[in-house]
Design a protein around this motif. Structure first.
Motif, PDB file in Angstrom:
ATOM      1  N   GLY A 215       0.807  -1.210   0.000  1.00 23.96           N
ATOM      2  CA  GLY A 215       0.000   0.000   0.000  1.00 23.96           C
ATOM      3  C   GLY A 215       0.843   1.264   0.000  1.00 23.96           C
ATOM      4  O   GLY A 215       0.526   2.231  -0.704  1.00 23.96           O
ATOM      5  N   TRP A 220      -3.774   1.803  -3.519  1.00 23.26           N
ATOM      6  CA  TRP A 220      -4.764   0.739  -3.657  1.00 23.26           C
ATOM      7  C   TRP A 220      -4.391  -0.246  -4.750  1.00 23.26           C
ATOM      8  O   TRP A 220      -4.741  -1.433  -4.682  1.00 23.26           O
ATOM      9  CB  TRP A 220      -6.144   1.333  -3.921  1.00 23.26           C
ATOM     10  N   LEU A 223      -2.390  -2.930  -3.158  1.00 19.66           N
ATOM     11  CA  LEU A 223      -3.211  -3.898  -2.431  1.00 19.66           C
ATOM     12  C   LEU A 223      -3.878  -4.874  -3.393  1.00 19.66           C
ATOM     13  O   LEU A 223      -4.001  -6.078  -3.102  1.00 19.66           O
ATOM     14  CB  LEU A 223      -4.252  -3.176  -1.590  1.00 19.66           C
TER      15      LEU A 223
END
Length: 273
Positions: A215, A220, A223
């Protein structure tokens, strides 16, 4: 009767390590993870010794991967300023393999040769021990390098740096579910000592560390890349469980490569532009 205020020293509980001692132990475990996963000259005194050392150090695999990715990413970022993207990608991949001694590429090659050429469990394990490379292994390494280089070529210099940090961290994190939840296929081997020996909180800690690194590196998208790495490695593990009844050290390398490739492909789709 003994005085309760003067307990037997043999029965006394050992003193608890303080915060500095705990931090020192965690730093030592990180050194052990680096010593196991890379060719960096980590002194044995810094890494420590013990039969359970690898199992306890496994939670630091994502951080060790991130450091490898940082080295490869710096090479990419510098090379991309002067060279075509594909050439910069090739140099970054070479740097990553130099830092690890192509440890995971070797595992991928041996795993594909074993699963592709061995029709029985015993034969597959025998082939995986053979240091020679076969057609399945050569094809797998070639396609893996092509996929990673193609993905890296899509990035601007600093994007590529971030992507490599996240992808290498995700690839190492993707090995840990097998270590925590699956059995080892052989009675002995380089990674046999870690099978089933991770402390209870080590796996959640590894997921948290991987999520923080990915992250921080790529937001994002990092992730999402981590999730893709876990899925890809799980698919490899499922195949190993069906064919071998467990994983091997080479199988962990194949999981790392599958996770790293999947992570880079997801980042190439999400980050550029």
């Amino acid at each position: 009767m003994s005085d309760p205020q003067d307990p037997d020293p043999q029965n006394a509980a050992p003193p608890r390590a303080g915060a500095l001692g705990r931090l020192g132990e965690e730093a030592s475990l990180l050194c052990y993870a680096l010593q196991f996963l890379t060719r960096l000259p980590i002194p044995s005194a810094a890494a420590g010794h013990g039969p359970d050392r690898l199992a306890r150090a496994a939670r630091w695999f994502p951080v060790a991967g991130a450091l490898v990715g940082l080295g490869a990413g710096l090479v990419f970022a510098a090379a991309a300023l002067a060279l075509p993207p594909l050439a910069a990608a090739a140099l970054a991949l070479a740097a990553g393999m130099a830092l690890t001694g192509a440890l995971h590429e070797d595992g991928l090659s041996d795993t594909l040769d074993g699963l592709g050429g061995g029709f029985t469990r015993e034969r597959a394990l025998e082939i995986m021990r053979d240091s020679r490379i076969g057609a399945y292994g050569a094809a797998g390494i070639g396609l893996g390098l092509l996929a990673r280089a193609g993905a890296l070529a899509a990035f601007a210099p600093m994007e590529g740096l971030a992507a490599l940090v996240a992808a290498h961290a995700a690839g190492r994190a993707a090995m840990i579910p097998a270590i925590r939840f699956a059995g080892y296929a052989r009675a002995e081997g380089a990674a046999a000592s870690v099978a089933g020996g991770m402390p209870g909180g080590a796996f959640p800690a590894s997921v948290l560390l991987a999520a923080l690194v990915c992250g921080a590196a790529a937001g994002w998208a990092g992730l999402a890349a981590l999730a893709a790495a876990y899925l890809a490695a799980t698919a490899v593990l499922a195949r190993l469980l069906r064919r071998l009844g467990g994983y091997t050290g080479d199988g962990l390398g194949a999981m790392e490569q599958a996770g790293e490739i999947a992570a880079l492909l997801v980042l190439a789709a999400l980050l550029p532009g």
